[in-house]
Design an enzyme around this catalytic site. Structure first.
Site, PDB file in Angstrom:
ATOM      1  N   GLY B 131      25.744   8.314  37.137  1.00 36.25           N
ATOM      2  CA  GLY B 131      25.273   7.037  37.057  1.00 36.25           C
ATOM      3  C   GLY B 131      26.037   6.110  36.194  1.00 36.25           C
ATOM      4  CE1 TYR B 132      29.259   8.255  33.399  1.00 34.03           C
ATOM      5  CE2 TYR B 132      31.474   7.773  33.639  1.00 34.03           C
ATOM      6  CZ  TYR B 132      30.493   8.534  33.261  1.00 34.03           C
ATOM      7  OH  TYR B 132      30.764   9.308  32.343  1.00 34.03           O
ATOM      8  CD  GLU B 253      35.319   9.617  38.111  1.00 31.67           C
ATOM      9  OE1 GLU B 253      35.004   9.411  37.066  1.00 31.67           O
ATOM     10  OE2 GLU B 253      34.973   9.279  39.192  1.00 31.67           O
TER      11      GLU B 253
END
Lengths: 378, 397
Positions: B131-132, B253
């Protein structure tokens, strides 16, 4: 082998960097250009190259050289590129020596001492047209007595006017376009029937048109095997192309560095132009391209040193990628310098001119892109 | 035989004996991947393969054994990967827990948090989502507004997330929340909570590819306990220091997404020449496409050298800390161009969106999917900003 310079290679690189910057920075190129030197390079500097050991990098230790490889030659070439240093290093100590390494001992004994001493210069007589097409070599070498008689024309022989010996690729059988039938010869540049007509190039280097009119050489002049010159030529071309890619990379890196410095100091609209995002993004993109080109060049050199079967493919990748990245670097460099980038006073234009000459040397990016497609079978 | 050679031989024998035949077939679609979790469904062979690999700790071979890993050295992990590739063994588990949360917990978590959260990740029991992003906080992630208010024994969460991959299928979320409204970067916390909590709802987003892993996620008075047992805090690192964790994770990422550039080492021209057609010289008979494909060969081979150099310099501590940004930028841009060429090579046949012959429009959907590469995990423009400022040191930081 990790894909970065080891400690010894880094030391060689550092000493080459210090040497070029100290002895032959861009002002050295200007000096030789402005005095219209007929050779386009300094023989005294070439002797200093020898004193540093650079001319013997690819010559075996048992023959008085350093017995090192293409990675090491590349570290010197990158600094030559960065400083736009004029010298016969690439043609003589890299491509020329690599061809002689594939030849007999007698030829090596004849030429290596002079190269090691910084006294001998070699010219590469390969190209016959405006574009690099080694598969289309048509110049004739006909058997005569104990040797051969050479007739034909070569061009873009860099430093050919000041060369002591010319490595000449000619046909001993077959016709232009054939796979076999080439032979390489070591020809005394002052032999009867050799005429050389030098012209100054855009980067102020000198290159010769060479005419061979019934030039006779004996059998000892053959480098490698008669009719199997392709083997030696490939070795020469691989070394020359990887080397040219390394020098090109240095040109691109040097051009990028001076441009970054320039936009950090130049103000317009009351701001440093380097703070404008339009320029920042283009410069960051260029950085990325140069880093990728650097990795490709080092990979090609390592593969050549390892004798990998895929080395030739990677050499073409490196020549094309370094060519495209550096072409971008010099174009962005001139543009970002603005008006002063068009003046002779600023160095950026000299980088653009050297890049253009290196692009054509041993095949431009399009030529190598086509080779990559062919090597992949399509 | 050296220890590593012995390890290679034993690993190959074990994989040969334990990897089910179905798990050695190439994947045909996205639903062939195993994501695990509380509601996991399995195709034949998938569960057995996951369980035997997890029992050896080889879903996360380089994690310490006490957290469910295999405790393998870097060299052994590389050998395991090579042997799996050689025998065509599929990855037993795809997991944001492994790729993203795990590395963050190993770096920032307390011993109690590691013991509590890592082993279930390794076994594929809990499926995580991230949840960014928020609707107003994309590239400017630190401007996020989802609030977490301290209520003594719990936090009360309100707000909305977007681009939450697989939120509708995830069991738990690692989530950035705002715990201090007066600070931008220093008011963010990194929290872990159950997606089954009251007040959490998700809604899938359909993308231009017609498919999507992405969701919108809403939090409406969600109560998140401060502890899940003694010493197992729901906040990783410290309250208001979540930005440090987020930055660390984004590095992971970005390196991961950059891999796309070296994907498909096979030459596009070699792959498609027969399909497109050849001229009498044996050349691909569309000269412009041939040229573009050869240029792509050069880009891909050069980028693979770059990836190798990046890996080598990274391990040796020789690369610039902002270098992953350059890798992300270059890798994703190359991948997009590659898929453009794949579409051009396919011609009208790959325009089919639903036919069996086109495998449900897989080529076209993949092409459209790659357009997100230079947006997700930080846009190309953000990467260029970072390079300009941190590597080239251009003014105006």
């Amino acid at each position: 082998m990790p894909l970065y310079l080891n400690e010894d290679q880094q030391m060689l690189h550092d000493s080459a960097a210090e040497f070029m910057k100290g002895e032959a920075p861009v002002s050295h190129l200007r000096e030789f250009r402005d005095k219209q030197c007929k050779d386009g390079f300094s023989h005294a500097l070439w002797k200093q190259f020898a004193e540093m050991g650079f001319t013997g990098i690819l010559i075996g230790e048992d023959e008085g050289g350093l017995g090192l490889g293409h990675v090491e030659a590349g570290t010197v070439l990158e600094e030559i590129g960065r400083n736009l240093t004029p010298s016969p290093f690439l043609t003589t100590a890299v491509a020329g020596v690599e061809a002689l390494n594939a030849g007999g001992k007698a030829l090596r004994d004849q030429y290596f001492p002079g190269i090691l001493a910084g006294e001998t210069v070699l010219g590469l007589a390969i190209d016959e047209g405006a574009k690099h097409r080694p598969d289309q070599i048509g110049m004739a070498a006909t058997r005569e007595g104990n040797g051969f008689k050479l007739d034909g024309k070569k061009q873009f022989v860099v430093q050919g006017g000041s060369a002591d010996m010319l490595i000449v690729a000619a046909r001993t059988s077959g016709k232009a376009g054939d796979d076999k039938g080439l032979t390489l010869f070591a020809v005394d540049a002052n032999a009867a029937g050799v005429s050389r007509d030098s012209a100054r190039l855009v980067d102020s280097a000198m290159a010769a048109h060479v005419q061979f009119d019934g030039v006779t050489v004996d059998a000892d002049a053959v480098i490698g095997e008669v009719d199997d010159g392709d083997t030696v030529l490939r070795r020469l071309l691989n070394a020359g192309r990887a080397g040219a890619a390394a020098e090109t990379l240095g040109v691109g890196a040097g051009s990028m560095d001076i441009t970054v410095d320039y936009i950090k100091g130049r103000k317009q609209f009351g701001e440093l132009i380097g703070s404008f995002q339009a320029l920042q993004h283009r410069m960051a993109h260029l950085y990325s391209e140069m880093e990728i080109a650097r990795a490709a060049v080092l990979k090609a050199q390592q593969m050549l040193d390892e004798g990998s079967s895929r080395a030739e493919l990677m050499v073409s990748v490196a020549k094309a990628k370094a060519g495209r990245a550096t072409a971008l670097s010099v174009k962005e460099g001139v543009q970002m310098h603005g008006g002063v980038g068009m003046t002779d006073e600023y160095d950026i234009g000299l980088y653009m001119k050297r890049d253009r000459a290196l692009q054509e040397f041993m095949g431009d990016a399009n030529y190598h892109t086509n080779l990559v497609a062919e090597m992949h079978g399509y | 035989m050296s220890d590593l050679e012995k390890f290679r031989a034993e690993t190959a024998a074990w994989l040969e004996a334990n990897c089910p035949p179905e798990m050695r077939e190439p994947m045909t679609g996205e639903d062939d991947a195993v994501w695990g979790g509380r509601n996991a469904t399995f195709k034949p062979g998938q569960k057995e393969w996951l369980d035997v690999m997890a029992a050896k700790g080889w879903t996360v071979p380089d994690w310490p054994k006490e957290y469910g890993g295999g405790g393998l050295s870097r060299a052994e992990t590389k050998i395991l990967g090579q042997e799996m590739a050689r025998l065509k063994c599929r990855s037993p588990l795809s997991s944001f827990g492994i790729w993203m949360l795990g590395p963050a917990l190993l770096h920032f978590g307390t011993e109690a948090q590691k013991k509590h959260f890592l082993p279930p990740i390794a076994r594929g029991e809990i499926r995580w989502c991230q949840g960014y992003s928020e609707p107003g906080s994309g590239s400017d992630l630190a401007s996020l507004q989802t609030s977490a208010v301290d209520k003594g024994d719990h936090f009360l969460i309100n707000g909305q997330k977007i681009w939450t991959s697989y939120a509708d299928k995830a069991d738990w979320i690692f989530c950035l929340t705002r715990t201090d409204k007066n600070e931008k970067h220093k008011g963010i916390s990194f929290m872990l909570f159950d997606m089954a909590s009251e007040g959490v709802t998700t809604k899938p987003i359909v993308l231009i590819s017609g498919q999507s892993a992405f969701c919108e996620t809403f939090f409406d008075d969600v109560k998140v306990p401060k502890e899940y047992g003694e010493g197992v805090s729901s906040v990783v690192y410290e309250v208001n220091k979540g930005w440090d964790v987020a930055k660390y994770l984004l590095g992971h990422e970005r390196s991961m997404i950059s891999g796309g550039g070296s994907e498909g080492a096979t030459s596009l021209g070699a792959k498609f020449a027969d399909q497109v057609g050849r001229d009498e010289m044996g050349r691909l008979d569309d000269p412009m496409l041939r040229a573009q494909m050869a240029e792509m060969d050069i880009e891909v081979l050069a980028f693979r050298a770059m990836a190798e150099r990046f890996g080598d310099t990274f391990k040796a501590g020789l690369c610039h800390p902002a270098q992953p940004n350059m890798m992300k930028y270059a890798g994703t841009e190359i991948n997009k161009r590659r898929h453009e060429l794949i579409m051009a090579a396919g011609g009208s046949e790959v325009l089919e969106w639903e036919s069996d012959a086109s495998n449900g429009g897989m080529t076209a959907r993949s092409w459209l999917r790659t357009k997100a590469n230079s947006i997700e995990g930080g846009t190309s423009e953000v990467m260029l900003n970072v390079i300009s400022k941190q590597i080239l040191r251009l003014p105006g930081a």
